[in-house]
Design an enzyme around this catalytic site. Sequence first.
Site, PDB file in Angstrom:
ATOM      1  CG  HIS A  67      -1.782   1.188   1.366  1.00 39.03           C
ATOM      2  ND1 HIS A  67      -3.099   1.201   0.981  1.00 39.03           N
ATOM      3  CD2 HIS A  67      -1.523   2.425   1.844  1.00 39.03           C
ATOM      4  CE1 HIS A  67      -3.601   2.408   1.216  1.00 39.03           C
ATOM      5  NE2 HIS A  67      -2.660   3.160   1.754  1.00 39.03           N
ATOM      6  CD  GLU A  68       1.717   3.470   3.672  1.00 45.34           C
ATOM      7  OE1 GLU A  68       1.952   4.596   3.192  1.00 45.34           O
ATOM      8  OE2 GLU A  68       0.647   3.193   4.247  1.00 45.34           O
ATOM      9  CG  HIS A  71       0.505   6.236  -0.608  1.00 41.79           C
ATOM     10  ND1 HIS A  71      -0.560   7.012  -1.005  1.00 41.79           N
ATOM     11  CD2 HIS A  71       0.040   5.468   0.406  1.00 41.79           C
ATOM     12  CE1 HIS A  71      -1.618   6.711  -0.272  1.00 41.79           C
ATOM     13  NE2 HIS A  71      -1.278   5.775   0.599  1.00 41.79           N
TER      14      HIS A  71
END
Length: 152
Positions: A67-68, A71
């Site tokens: 998920h990170e 980003h």
Amino acid sequence: MDEQQLQQLTEQISLAYFKKPFRHKAYFNNRLKTTGGRYLLHSHDIELNKKYLVEHGQKELEGIIKHELCHYHLHLEGKGYKHRDKEFRMLLKEVGAPRFCTPLSSKKQTRKNRTYRCTECGQTFIRKRAIDTKRYVCGKCGGKIKEIIKKG
């Protein structure tokens, strides 16, 4: 798992799922309370909550890292890296990353509600915060308020 193993895991996930290298730092931040991790825009580092590794295991941590990294890679490419952006949501699906992490069981604490009753009309008030009973009166009749203390 220590910081060096976390860094290696993040680099491996980045190459395996994104086909791009992760050239910044990934580390644990013990001060994170309500989130699994966060991507820092200015330094491009990734901070992760170690409590998720302890409570939910390495698979959950890998999901948070993915998920990170979504980003991270989108931000570096100048694309939409925020949660509401279409590009971000499409990349999450592509790599199989979760949009939200599983909540920690330690955060599921119920807050104690306080119950007050007017001594004259019997009106009850339920509040999350304490009321100064010397300062406030009943809004219905203007009578004195007294806290009801539950036994048990």
